[in-house]
Each structure stands twice: as structure tokens, then as C-alpha cells.
Scaffold this active site. Sequence first.
Site, PDB file in Angstrom:
ATOM      1  N   ASP A  83      -2.016  30.192  11.852  1.00 46.32           N
ATOM      2  CA  ASP A  83      -3.073  29.392  12.468  1.00 46.32           C
ATOM      3  C   ASP A  83      -4.261  29.165  11.517  1.00 46.32           C
ATOM      4  O   ASP A  83      -4.186  29.500  10.334  1.00 46.32           O
ATOM      5  CB  ASP A  83      -3.543  30.040  13.776  1.00 46.32           C
ATOM      6  CG  ASP A  83      -4.346  31.313  13.526  1.00 46.32           C
ATOM      7  OD1 ASP A  83      -4.104  31.970  12.492  1.00 46.32           O
ATOM      8  OD2 ASP A  83      -5.201  31.651  14.362  1.00 46.32           O
ATOM      9  N   SER A 140     -10.646  29.917  14.498  1.00 48.74           N
ATOM     10  CA  SER A 140      -9.232  30.262  14.568  1.00 48.74           C
ATOM     11  C   SER A 140      -8.319  29.092  14.892  1.00 48.74           C
ATOM     12  O   SER A 140      -8.260  28.129  14.152  1.00 48.74           O
ATOM     13  CB  SER A 140      -9.056  31.405  15.556  1.00 48.74           C
ATOM     14  OG  SER A 140      -7.750  31.848  15.535  1.00 48.74           O
ATOM     15  N   HIS A 141      -7.657  29.185  16.055  1.00 49.51           N
ATOM     16  CA  HIS A 141      -6.651  28.172  16.405  1.00 49.51           C
ATOM     17  C   HIS A 141      -7.281  26.902  16.985  1.00 49.51           C
ATOM     18  O   HIS A 141      -6.574  25.960  17.299  1.00 49.51           O
ATOM     19  CB  HIS A 141      -5.674  28.767  17.424  1.00 49.51           C
ATOM     20  CG  HIS A 141      -6.362  29.258  18.656  1.00 49.51           C
ATOM     21  ND1 HIS A 141      -7.127  30.407  18.658  1.00 49.51           N
ATOM     22  CD2 HIS A 141      -6.451  28.758  19.900  1.00 49.51           C
ATOM     23  CE1 HIS A 141      -7.638  30.593  19.858  1.00 49.51           C
ATOM     24  NE2 HIS A 141      -7.248  29.606  20.634  1.00 49.51           N
ATOM     25  N   ASP A 154      -7.123  30.553  10.879  1.00 47.98           N
ATOM     26  CA  ASP A 154      -7.693  31.640  10.082  1.00 47.98           C
ATOM     27  C   ASP A 154      -6.651  32.656   9.622  1.00 47.98           C
ATOM     28  O   ASP A 154      -7.004  33.713   9.107  1.00 47.98           O
ATOM     29  CB  ASP A 154      -8.823  32.337  10.846  1.00 47.98           C
ATOM     30  CG  ASP A 154      -8.345  32.983  12.136  1.00 47.98           C
ATOM     31  OD1 ASP A 154      -7.347  32.502  12.706  1.00 47.98           O
ATOM     32  OD2 ASP A 154      -8.965  33.959  12.588  1.00 47.98           O
ATOM     33  N   LYS A 207      -5.066  41.040  13.562  1.00 46.80           N
ATOM     34  CA  LYS A 207      -3.693  40.578  13.537  1.00 46.80           C
ATOM     35  C   LYS A 207      -3.477  39.824  12.235  1.00 46.80           C
ATOM     36  O   LYS A 207      -4.431  39.379  11.611  1.00 46.80           O
ATOM     37  CB  LYS A 207      -3.386  39.723  14.757  1.00 46.80           C
ATOM     38  CG  LYS A 207      -4.311  38.554  15.030  1.00 46.80           C
ATOM     39  CD  LYS A 207      -4.005  38.010  16.416  1.00 46.80           C
ATOM     40  CE  LYS A 207      -4.729  36.703  16.698  1.00 46.80           C
ATOM     41  NZ  LYS A 207      -6.057  36.927  17.306  1.00 46.80           N
ATOM     42  N   ASP A 213      -4.390  34.596  11.195  1.00 50.14           N
ATOM     43  CA  ASP A 213      -4.035  35.851  11.853  1.00 50.14           C
ATOM     44  C   ASP A 213      -2.884  35.707  12.854  1.00 50.14           C
ATOM     45  O   ASP A 213      -2.386  36.702  13.360  1.00 50.14           O
ATOM     46  CB  ASP A 213      -5.265  36.513  12.499  1.00 50.14           C
ATOM     47  CG  ASP A 213      -5.997  35.622  13.476  1.00 50.14           C
ATOM     48  OD1 ASP A 213      -5.565  34.473  13.675  1.00 50.14           O
ATOM     49  OD2 ASP A 213      -7.022  36.078  14.037  1.00 50.14           O
ATOM     50  N   ARG A 214      -2.475  34.484  13.143  1.00 49.15           N
ATOM     51  CA  ARG A 214      -1.347  34.318  14.077  1.00 49.15           C
ATOM     52  C   ARG A 214      -0.076  33.975  13.324  1.00 49.15           C
ATOM     53  O   ARG A 214      -0.119  33.525  12.184  1.00 49.15           O
ATOM     54  CB  ARG A 214      -1.637  33.185  15.063  1.00 49.15           C
ATOM     55  CG  ARG A 214      -2.826  33.463  15.939  1.00 49.15           C
ATOM     56  CD  ARG A 214      -2.930  32.399  16.999  1.00 49.15           C
ATOM     57  NE  ARG A 214      -4.066  32.685  17.855  1.00 49.15           N
ATOM     58  CZ  ARG A 214      -4.208  32.244  19.094  1.00 49.15           C
ATOM     59  NH1 ARG A 214      -3.286  31.465  19.621  1.00 49.15           N
ATOM     60  NH2 ARG A 214      -5.261  32.565  19.801  1.00 49.15           N
TER      61      ARG A 214
HETATM   62  C1  VG1 Z   1      -6.947  33.960  22.712  1.00 49.57           C
HETATM   63  C2  VG1 Z   1      -5.673  34.751  22.882  1.00 49.57           C
HETATM   64  C3  VG1 Z   1      -5.894  36.186  22.445  1.00 49.57           C
HETATM   65  C4  VG1 Z   1      -6.421  36.210  21.008  1.00 49.57           C
HETATM   66  C5  VG1 Z   1      -7.656  35.341  20.898  1.00 49.57           C
HETATM   67  C6  VG1 Z   1      -8.148  35.216  19.488  1.00 49.57           C
HETATM   68  O1  VG1 Z   1      -7.946  34.500  23.546  1.00 49.57           O
HETATM   69  O2  VG1 Z   1      -5.221  34.701  24.205  1.00 49.57           O
HETATM   70  O3  VG1 Z   1      -4.680  36.875  22.570  1.00 49.57           O
HETATM   71  O4  VG1 Z   1      -6.732  37.517  20.628  1.00 49.57           O
HETATM   72  O5  VG1 Z   1      -7.374  34.024  21.365  1.00 49.57           O
HETATM   73  O6  VG1 Z   1      -7.149  34.705  18.647  1.00 49.57           O
HETATM   74  P1  VG1 Z   1      -8.339  33.867  24.964  1.00 49.57           P
HETATM   75  O7  VG1 Z   1      -9.498  34.648  25.441  1.00 49.57           O
HETATM   76  O8  VG1 Z   1      -8.637  32.416  24.710  1.00 49.57           O
HETATM   77  O9  VG1 Z   1      -7.118  33.994  25.813  1.00 49.57           O
HETATM   78  V1  VG1 Z   1      -7.559  33.835  17.285  1.00 49.57           V
HETATM   79  O10 VG1 Z   1      -6.200  33.643  16.392  1.00 49.57           O
HETATM   80  O11 VG1 Z   1      -8.153  32.434  18.057  1.00 49.57           O
HETATM   81  O12 VG1 Z   1      -8.816  34.645  16.610  1.00 49.57           O
HETATM   82 CO    CO Z   2      -6.630  33.082  14.591  1.00 50.77          CO
END
Ligand code: VG1
Ligand code: CO
Length: 543
Positions: free
Chosen positions: A277, A113-114, A279, A376, A281-282
Site C-alpha cells: 500500500d 497509508s492506503h 506507506d 506491519k 505496511d500492507r
Molecule cells: C484500517 C484497518 C486497520 C489498520 C488501519 C491502518 O483501520 O482496518 O486494520 O490497522 O487501517 O492501516 P480502520 O480504523 O479504518 O478500520 V494503514 O496501512 O492505513 O496504516
Molecule cells: Co499502510
Amino acid sequence: MPIQTISTTPFADQKPGTSGLRKRTSVFMTPNYVENFVQSIFDSLEGFKGKTLVIGGDGRYHNDVAIQAIIRIASANGFGKAMVGQGGLLSTPGASHVIRHYKAFGGLILSASHNPGGPGGDFGIKYNVGNGGPAPEKITDAVFARTKTIDRYLLRDAPDVDLGTIGMHRSGEMVVEVIDPVADYAALMQTLFDFPAIANLFANGFTMRFDAMHAITGPYAHRILEDMLGAPKGTVVNGIPSPDFGGGHPDPNLVYCKPLHDLMMGPDAPDFGAASDGDGDRNLIIGRKRFVTPSDSLALLAANAPLAPGYANGLAGIARSMPTSAAADRVAETLGIEMHETPTGWKFFGNLLDAGRVTICGEESAGTGSSHVREKDGLWAVLLWLNILAARQQGVDEIVRDHWAIYGRNYYTRHDYDEVDAGIANKLMDDLRAQLPQIANTAYDSLKVAYADDFTYHDPIDGSVSGKQGIRIGFADGSRIVIRLSGTGTVGATLRLYLERYEPAHGQHDLDTQQALSFLISLADRIAGIRERTGRDAPSVIT
Ligand code: VG1
Ligand code: CO
């Protein structure tokens, strides 16, 4: 083509976090690391023989190698078919839709993801179930248990599949269909939004920049915004996915998406700015001289959703993750619809969405989505914003101010302390937890504590209970301090501090956010001792 049984030994660290298993790419490149995890997933599932598995990722480094391994393992385990995005690409919401649309058994999404990518970055694998959403804890717990005892995996002795060519291929007995990663998703968006109205906006000179951050939304945004909606070429920047995201950090916040922010605050700002981001979803939403916090965006989208055809009948309810600001709660209250507060991570929204209890969900971390998929969805949020802008014929800033004038403003910020020593971070949380009973009866200056607890979620649909989801200190005036440890970081611990203060409808809406929250920021430090314990004098990232 025979099936091989390869003996292996467990890895001790394959515990899925907030969103699948995430580790350094180098860890995922350890021989058998991907194989063990994927086989452990399959060993934890039942009834998939002959069924379809969707596979795709955000194109980051090691995607291609991992996908070929997954195809061989899926084939050997008896899946009937794999549907793979061309080039191994599928955004997270795109994969969710494909799973639902084709009634697949489930899907594997390859992404961190991010988190940054490349040989020195991160990699990840997430399993999604048949509703298109992330596997619930019941499954991820079973997978983790299996990773601790696994002693073999099954592998089809077959050549690599040509993932560059759309159409039918094979891996042993399993059919591998390579699909256009964008087509089905784009068609879904057309059913939700007023494409002619948005196209009209662009035709009349509305300007926009979409920063795909060298990540997966590039192909989706080029096709939908530029080809289908007629936004001028060049509206989408950094639109070609690269294995290391152009060396960047594909997190659409004000730190890592600074060029877009600077543009939007400057004299040559287009009407609308957005980003997504790694993948897809953000979402980041910025109007001309107006950054919209994700929590505000959730509230605004919920309040205005019926302007889009797909939501014309109104919303069943809204859900937000616990650390997300309560701005959306006020909208739900006004609309007289259900409001749910869930733990961090999209997997907790799945049951509510499946049961038809909520239509729109969101998280403070720039994630918003709806019942159209079970993830998302970055581009969805951008398109809903565009639909609202087209329908209201107002600018982003005006719409945001109007919203505050009706509902009040929830000043909100998140402070992240990255790569903190895990021992120190865990001790900080334990000590704070131990203090909660005293904190619950305290007043700090004029701020009276209304509750202080470690959030426990009781799922209203299946009755499951998830504890230790973050410490919350709530005050009588609606202000909140929330502290939790990240479940997606890959090095040490990431401490997240979330701060919120409510300013009523006729209050002061023009304060600087950090200033508006300065008392809570210092109070949080006083209560938890963050700076002293971590040795940091400032957060790594403020969003
Ligand atoms: C983070 C965010 C959470 C989100 C998750 C996955 O998790 O706070 O809101 O759902 O990333 O997002 P954490 O446990 O690091 O706070 V993504 O776009 O990285 O799949
Ligand atoms: Co993501």
C-alpha cells in the site's frame, strides 16, 4: 539561527485515529495545521532534548513541505538530530526499523497509508515511539488534549535542508542526517530470510509480479527483489513513488489492485503476485488462481515461519486484531503457543511484542508483521512467502489447500460502506449496542448466539483498558459477525462489516466466499438494518 515563537490558535479536529491524524490534504495545507499538531506532539513528550527524531513519509503530495516544517520545529524544540530518508521517503516499516536500529527517541511518519493522495486526496502524520511502534493511546490522548489548548509553536529560522543529498546537514544546532531509505531495511531482511534459497528460486525460472502501486515500496522492492534476489527486471511494476500514486488508490485489495488480480487469474499468470500500500505496511498475496485472504495468510505464515532462518526457533505466540478471522487461533492451538486478540490498529501489538509474548501479528486488512519491527510490514510478508515457497517447493494454491486440510477453512469477508453520514452510522452502532443483551440470547435459524458484546481489550502487559472497539456477535459454531466504524476514513463514516464462518478440516473448502457467507451477510443486515439506514443497497468495497 534564532528560534521564533509563533502564536497560533487551536484546531478542533486534530484527534488521532486508528493510525495517526488523517485528513484531506487541503486541511493539512491550512496555515499552522501541521505546525500545531507537531508542536502538540512535542509538548506531550518528555526527555527528547539532544535526542534523535526519525522523519520520513510515503512521498505523497505535501510530504516535502511538511517535512521541512517538521525539521524547523524539531530543531527549535531541541532535538539533537533528525534522520530523514532521502527525498523525504521512508516506508512505515522502514521508519520503524530505523528508529529501533539507531535507538532514536521516536519518529514522525507522514502518510495516509492506503488512502489516495494528491491535492484532492488525503494526508496524515503519525508519531512512533522509541520501540519503533505507533504511539499508544496514552500518548495520542495527551496529544489531542494539547491540540485543543495550544497557543504557540517554536520554529527555527533556518533555510530548507537539501533532502536529495545523502549525508550530514544542519538546521540550526540540530544535525540532519539524510539516509538511504532502503539500506538498513534491506540488511534486516537478509538476517531473517534465506536469500540464497529465494535467489535460487528466481534463477530457476520462478516468476513473480510485485505491484508497488506508485507508492513507497517501489524503491524497496526494486532493490531487494530485483537487485539482491535476482528477480528479472520488470518483476516490480509501478515502482516509482508518485505524489498522487499515479491517480490511483494505493490500497492493495482486489478492487484497487484489480490488474494484478486479473493477471493472476488469467492464462499468463506468473507463479506469485503481491502488492503493497501507500506507506508499505500492507500486503496482498495472490498465487496463480488463488487469492489468499489476509487472515489466511497470517495463519499460514505463522504455521510455516520456522522455515525461514529468522524464525527457526519457533514462535512465542500470535496476535490478531479482533475482526481478523480465527484461522490463526487454530495454528496457535496446535502449536501450543499464546494467542491474543487485540483491537484494530497496530499500536495494540506493541506491548505484546516488547514483552516477547508474541512473534507474529496480523490484521484482516492485509497487515502482517513480526517482532523484527513494531509495524506491519508489506515486503516482509512477501519475503516470508517467498522463503516458504522456496523451502516447500510447492505452489501457493497447494500450500493453502494443505493448510485447510489440516486446520479447516475460515471463510471470511469484509464489506465496507464508505462515506456514510456520520450521524446515521453512529446511531446504527448505538442502536445495535442497545440490542446486544437480547441478541445474546437468540438463535437465528440453526445459528445459536454464543456471545454478543462491544469488544473491550484489557492489555495483559500494562493493564490499560480500551473499550468500544467493535461489536461482535459470535455463534456457537464459531461463526462471527463484527461491525465497527473505521478510524482512518476522512469523509463521513466508514462502516465495516466483517463476516466469518468456520468449515472443519474435512469439510467443503471450495465454495465461493460470498456464497459461503450469504446467510451471515443477510443476517447482519437484518440485525443492524445497514441497507435500510444507510440507503445503500450494496457495500462500496468487498474484500
Ligand atoms: C484500517 C484497518 C486497520 C489498520 C488501519 C491502518 O483501520 O482496518 O486494520 O490497522 O487501517 O492501516 P480502520 O480504523 O479504518 O478500520 V494503514 O496501512 O492505513 O496504516
Ligand atoms: Co499502510
